[in-house]
Design a protein around this motif. Structure first.
Motif, PDB file in Angstrom:
ATOM      1  N   GLN A  53      -2.989  -0.208   1.416  1.00 14.69           N
ATOM      2  CA  GLN A  53      -2.217   0.824   0.696  1.00 14.69           C
ATOM      3  C   GLN A  53      -3.062   2.148   0.743  1.00 14.69           C
ATOM      4  O   GLN A  53      -2.481   3.207   0.947  1.00 14.69           O
ATOM      5  N   VAL A  57      -1.577   5.778   2.117  1.00 16.92           N
ATOM      6  CA  VAL A  57      -1.373   6.862   1.470  1.00 16.92           C
ATOM      7  C   VAL A  57      -2.189   8.160   2.048  1.00 16.92           C
ATOM      8  O   VAL A  57      -1.731   9.110   1.982  1.00 16.92           O
ATOM      9  N   ARG A  58      -3.594   7.884   2.413  1.00 18.00           N
ATOM     10  CA  ARG A  58      -4.368   8.987   3.171  1.00 18.00           C
ATOM     11  C   ARG A  58      -3.788   9.368   4.358  1.00 18.00           C
ATOM     12  O   ARG A  58      -3.672  10.533   4.629  1.00 18.00           O
ATOM     13  N   ILE A  60      -0.113   9.442   4.910  1.00 18.98           N
ATOM     14  CA  ILE A  60       0.675  10.239   4.569  1.00 18.98           C
ATOM     15  C   ILE A  60       0.457  11.534   3.982  1.00 18.98           C
ATOM     16  O   ILE A  60       0.978  12.625   4.385  1.00 18.98           O
ATOM     17  N   ALA A  61      -0.785  11.861   3.368  1.00 18.07           N
ATOM     18  CA  ALA A  61      -1.265  12.711   2.871  1.00 18.07           C
ATOM     19  C   ALA A  61      -2.108  13.700   3.912  1.00 18.07           C
ATOM     20  O   ALA A  61      -1.751  14.945   3.839  1.00 18.07           O
TER      21      ALA A  61
END
Length: 167
Positions: A53, A57-58, A60-61
């Motif tokens: 996860q 998240v990284r 997407i960031a």
């Protein structure tokens, strides 16, 4: 080392592909969006050492704020794959007449030449496409990391509604 990176990288990429596939099952647009957002995930795992996860998240960031840039680069990668596929198809078409004429002489020889030719062309085009995709996606990842670490100067237009700009 590769041994310690193999399972986290494999599992994270499998999860990312599952998310992309689910997006394509529902509609094409979410699948494209997920693919763009998760394009750098392999390099997030390999370079930054994030897993699961956190890597998601990284990734997407990194893409946030650069979605269209990543989309057009992904479009280029798709074009490279298409060119590799067309070259492979053309090679099979070129080998077909040779295999037909060899078939008149010897069936086994024709089979060997056609299969060997197709395998060689496939290996060359697949290797070329894979190299271009890996190198290009690494450069994309590096550009995204650099773009997110550079301090951004706010635009004097930021926060203004589009209608004010148009009037």
């Amino acid at each position: 080392s590769l041994g310690t990176l193999w399972w986290p990288l494999s599992l994270t990429i499998f999860f990312a592909y599952a998310v992309m596939g689910a997006g394509f099952l529902f509609l094409i647009i979410p699948g494209i969006a997920f693919t763009v957002f998760l394009l750098p995930i392999m390099w997030v795992v390999a370079v930054e050492g994030l897993r699961g996860q956190a890597a998601l998240v990284r990734s997407i960031a990194l893409v946030s704020g650069h979605w269209w840039t990543v989309f057009w680069r992904l479009f280029f990668l798709g074009f490279v794959c298409l060119v590799a596929f067309v070259l492979g198809l053309l090679a099979v078409i070129v080998f077909s007449p040779a295999a037909f004429f060899l078939y008149m002489i010897n069936e086994t020889l024709a089979l060997i030449v056609s299969v060997a030719g197709a395998v060689v062309v496939y290996l060359v085009t697949a290797t070329f496409a894979t190299f271009v995709m890996m190198r290009y996606s690494l450069l994309l990842y590096e550009d995204l990391v650099q773009a997110t670490t550079v301090e951004k100067v706010p635009s004097r237009w930021s926060g203004w509604p589009l209608t004010v700009f148009l009037v």
